[in-house]
Design a protein around this motif. Structure first.
Motif, PDB file in Angstrom:
ATOM      1  N   UNK A 116       9.788  51.196  47.021  1.00  0.00           N
ATOM      2  CA  UNK A 116       9.340  49.925  46.514  1.00  0.00           C
ATOM      3  C   UNK A 116       7.291  50.483  45.522  1.00  0.00           C
ATOM      4  N   UNK A 117       7.501  51.979  44.838  1.00  0.00           N
ATOM      5  CA  UNK A 117       5.605  51.588  44.024  1.00  0.00           C
ATOM      6  C   UNK A 117       5.723  50.966  42.730  1.00  0.00           C
ATOM      7  N   UNK A 118       4.963  50.498  41.837  1.00  0.00           N
ATOM      8  CA  UNK A 118       4.816  49.961  40.892  1.00  0.00           C
ATOM      9  C   UNK A 118       5.671  50.609  40.249  1.00  0.00           C
ATOM     10  N   UNK A 119       6.016  49.020  39.245  1.00  0.00           N
ATOM     11  CA  UNK A 119       6.845  49.599  37.986  1.00  0.00           C
ATOM     12  C   UNK A 119       7.981  50.387  37.749  1.00  0.00           C
ATOM     13  N   UNK A 120       8.530  50.897  39.361  1.00  0.00           N
ATOM     14  CA  UNK A 120       9.965  51.482  39.759  1.00  0.00           C
ATOM     15  C   UNK A 120      10.930  50.385  39.403  1.00  0.00           C
ATOM     16  N   UNK A 121      11.401  50.500  38.302  1.00  0.00           N
ATOM     17  CA  UNK A 121      13.150  49.899  38.493  1.00  0.00           C
ATOM     18  C   UNK A 121      14.485  49.718  39.180  1.00  0.00           C
ATOM     19  N   UNK A 122      14.914  48.370  39.899  1.00  0.00           N
ATOM     20  CA  UNK A 122      16.335  49.159  39.864  1.00  0.00           C
ATOM     21  C   UNK A 122      17.470  48.853  38.923  1.00  0.00           C
ATOM     22  N   UNK A 123      18.405  49.602  39.680  1.00  0.00           N
ATOM     23  CA  UNK A 123      19.984  50.217  39.019  1.00  0.00           C
ATOM     24  C   UNK A 123      21.080  50.002  39.707  1.00  0.00           C
ATOM     25  N   UNK A 124      21.759  49.437  39.882  1.00  0.00           N
ATOM     26  CA  UNK A 124      23.018  48.592  40.712  1.00  0.00           C
ATOM     27  C   UNK A 124      24.123  49.688  40.874  1.00  0.00           C
ATOM     28  N   UNK A 125      24.541  49.895  41.823  1.00  0.00           N
ATOM     29  CA  UNK A 125      25.171  51.451  41.928  1.00  0.00           C
ATOM     30  C   UNK A 125      26.770  50.404  41.703  1.00  0.00           C
ATOM     31  N   UNK A 126      27.740  50.707  41.711  1.00  0.00           N
ATOM     32  CA  UNK A 126      28.817  50.458  40.614  1.00  0.00           C
ATOM     33  C   UNK A 126      30.185  50.626  41.893  1.00  0.00           C
ATOM     34  N   UNK A 127      29.935  51.054  42.912  1.00  0.00           N
ATOM     35  CA  UNK A 127      30.536  51.407  43.777  1.00  0.00           C
ATOM     36  C   UNK A 127      30.586  50.411  45.199  1.00  0.00           C
ATOM     37  N   UNK A 128      29.147  50.382  45.366  1.00  0.00           N
ATOM     38  CA  UNK A 128      28.687  49.511  45.941  1.00  0.00           C
ATOM     39  C   UNK A 128      28.835  48.081  46.323  1.00  0.00           C
ATOM     40  N   UNK A 129      29.041  47.364  44.846  1.00  0.00           N
ATOM     41  CA  UNK A 129      29.467  46.009  44.540  1.00  0.00           C
ATOM     42  C   UNK A 129      31.267  45.879  44.645  1.00  0.00           C
ATOM     43  N   UNK A 130      31.862  47.173  44.166  1.00  0.00           N
ATOM     44  CA  UNK A 130      33.112  47.423  45.151  1.00  0.00           C
ATOM     45  C   UNK A 130      33.832  47.272  46.122  1.00  0.00           C
ATOM     46  N   UNK A 131      32.832  47.715  46.874  1.00  0.00           N
ATOM     47  CA  UNK A 131      33.333  47.858  48.055  1.00  0.00           C
ATOM     48  C   UNK A 131      32.703  46.967  48.466  1.00  0.00           C
ATOM     49  N   UNK A 132      31.471  45.700  48.232  1.00  0.00           N
ATOM     50  CA  UNK A 132      30.997  44.348  48.512  1.00  0.00           C
ATOM     51  C   UNK A 132      32.433  43.275  48.436  1.00  0.00           C
ATOM     52  N   UNK A 133      32.862  43.412  47.206  1.00  0.00           N
ATOM     53  CA  UNK A 133      34.410  42.434  47.000  1.00  0.00           C
ATOM     54  C   UNK A 133      35.462  43.063  47.678  1.00  0.00           C
ATOM     55  N   UNK A 134      35.820  44.335  48.599  1.00  0.00           N
ATOM     56  CA  UNK A 134      36.713  44.630  48.658  1.00  0.00           C
ATOM     57  C   UNK A 134      36.664  44.080  50.664  1.00  0.00           C
ATOM     58  N   UNK A 135      35.613  43.792  50.839  1.00  0.00           N
ATOM     59  CA  UNK A 135      35.399  43.493  52.290  1.00  0.00           C
ATOM     60  C   UNK A 135      35.403  41.946  51.468  1.00  0.00           C
TER      61      UNK A 135
END
Ligand SMILES: [Zn+2]
Lengths: 441, 98
Positions: free
Chosen positions: A46-65
């Motif tokens: 959570x350092x200032x200025x750091x930007x998140x970048x979405x993990x596509x594998x995680x999104x697929x696993x969430x959809x599978x669930x």
């Protein structure tokens, strides 16, 4: 006569998915048992200025669930910031989903020990990130951010549970689904899977939901959760019987005293001020991907479902798996029930569905019953034809036949499958099995 | 404490985790009220045919492959912290059991 009460229980399950990296950064999420703060970077610290970048594998696993729980995958999904201050959360907010969850509106059929089935409706399955781990020592709190940002899927049910037995069955079934899908080990001891419960009670016969609910939170053992729910049901009924009014509140579990205790009342309830995460563009979900994930989700449904079909209908393991993957198993069950004592074996019906001899996607089971009854007399295999088919199958599959002779029971299913294929599903599986056994004595 | 009908400054300061002396509460309450007044004006704008904007870029589906990169070392991760112990960050106790 005193008033009788029924519990109303909803569950929230959090499961860490087993991706290689965290939800929004490339840190390895293989953190369990590792030295503290060795799996971090500016994003998950959570350092200032750091930007998140979405993990596509995680999104697929969430959809599978979600798909395995019969949810719909949203056309478009957005992350939001859930704001609160607590040391396990370095940014001051958790990236979660609120108004635009990835998966919505599913259900799961839960089978109890006595075989009793009940349906639990799923409100949503959404993607979020895990928090750091806190250890409380001598009035101070130590923080390890290795777990911070690990992909976490939250599954929220409607308040459809009526007792703790059902909670147990649901949790067990979920764990099996996660493992079969290969999305998580769902090891509760390691904290891969965590449970929260919302509990209230209402007089028997009352349809409306009670105007309060008690959240049981931060209970990190399944056994304690069950004990806490049972305690809560009793506590609430006693409170209502003595004329008390119950309120919205959050309670924890004190194992030493074996009772729940107030953590937060409604007045202190969190005000999360959700708003769309400006650092993450929205997700427009690719429908072809959803279709592909749907098939994978079906193929991975719990073995119990396969076993039930095999046991109930005497069909082959392979047929059961194929029908579950196709999604034709409910049609199959309905059709077999309607066919009743017509002499058409369940295996034939299953094979016909699998080989598209029965148009299960377009026809009603009633239409098919008529069709089949008409055909039954004409298409039945004579015992000579069956025997001939079996001889050919044994000749073509010498090794499998030898395996069976050597005691491999599975080999029998393979041979029956081959006979079914050869006879285009017209053979009776039980009869075929008997003949094969006889021939391979 | 100056009362404002629009702003519950005690609540806001609690949510922001910023304990404020009364004098500052008065200042911020008046400033935040002005901001809310401004937002009230914006709310009057007709947005019937306008799609909400949550993100100013036209990007969608910006995702990455699930491949691990390098992490900070423990020393690097902890280097800006005033108080550490056993490789962990130390903060005031937050544990209240009962
Ligand atoms: Zn990281």
């Amino acid at each position: 006569m005193s008033q009788q009460y029924n519990p109303v229980i909803g569950l929230e399950v959090h499961v860490e998915t087993n991706t290689k990296t965290k939800m929004f950064c490339a840190c390895s999420d293989d953190y369990f048992g590792k030295e503290p703060n060795t799996h971090t970077c500016p994003v998950c610290l959570g350092l200032p200025g750091a930007l998140p970048f979405t993990n596509e594998e995680a999104i697929e696993k969430c959809m599978k669930i979600g798909l395995a729980l019969n949810c719909k995958v949203a056309e478009s999904s957005l992350f939001e910031r859930k704001n609160y201050f607590y040391p396990d959360l370095a940014k001051g907010y958790q990236i979660s989903q609120y108004r635009w969850p990835l998966c919505v509106g599913g259900s799961i059929e839960v089978t109890g020990k006595n075989g009793k089935k009940s349906t639990i409706r799923i409100n949503r399955a959404h993607q979020e990130e895990d928090t750091g781990k806190l250890t409380h020592v001598e009035g101070r709190t130590l923080i390890d951010f290795n777990r911070s940002g690990v992909p976490l899927v939250e599954i929220v049910t409607e308040p459809d549970f009526t007792d703790t037995e059902q909670i147990r069955d649901y949790a067990k079934q979920l764990r099996e689904i996660f493992r079969n899908l290969g999305v998580s080990n769902a090891d509760m001891e390691k904290g891969d899977m965590r449970l929260e419960a919302n509990i209230s009670v209402r007089p028997v016969g009352q349809k409306e939901l009670p105007n309060y609910r008690v959240e049981l939170k931060n209970i990190n053992s399944f056994r304690f959760m069950v004990a806490a729910v049972e305690f809560e049901i009793k506590r609430q009924i006693e409170a209502l019987e003595s004329g008390e009014t119950l309120h919205q509140e959050t309670r924890g579990w004190n194992e030493a005293k074996h009772e729940t205790y107030l953590q937060r009342s409604k007045e202190e309830a969190n005000d999360y001020r959700y708003f769309p995460e400006p650092d993450l563009p929205s997700l427009a979900v690719d429908r072809d991907l959803v279709k592909k994930l749907q098939e994978e989700a079906r193929a991975a449904l719990p073995q119990t479902k396969v076993d039930n079909l095999v046991k109930t209908y005497g069909i082959s393991q392979e047929s059961a798996v194929t029908m579950i993957r196709q999604g034709s198993d409910p049609f199959f069950e309905e059709l077999v029930a309607k066919l009743g004592q017509t002499g058409i074996s369940s295996q034939i019906v299953a094979s016909m569905i699998i080989n598209k001899k029965i148009d299960w996607q377009d026809l009603s089971t009633d239409d098919v019953v008529k069709q089949l009854k008409a055909q039954a007399s004409q298409t039945a295999l004579s015992s000579d034809q069956l025997e001939k088919a079996i001889d050919e199958v044994i000749a073509d599959n010498e090794k499998t036949a030898a395996d069976y002779k050597a005691g491999k029971e599975n080999a029998l299913q393979a041979l029956i499958g081959a006979v079914m294929k050869k006879t285009s599903g017209r053979a009776d599986a039980k009869q075929a099995a008997e003949i094969i056994k006889e021939k391979l004595k | 404490m100056a009362k404002s009908t629009k702003i519950d400054i005690d609540h806001v300061s609690k949510l922001a985790n910023l304990p404020l002396p009364d004098e500052q509460k008065r200042i911020f309450a008046s400033q935040l009220t002005k901001i809310l007044d401004y937002i009230e004006k914006i709310e009057k704008a007709d947005t019937k045919n306008v799609e909400p904007t949550f993100n100013v870029t036209p990007n969608k589906n910006v995702t990455r492959k699930d491949t691990a990169g390098t992490c900070l070392t423990q020393d690097e991760a902890l280097q800006n912290s005033k108080n550490t112990k056993n490789g962990q960050f130390v903060t005031k106790g937050v544990f209240k059991s009962e």
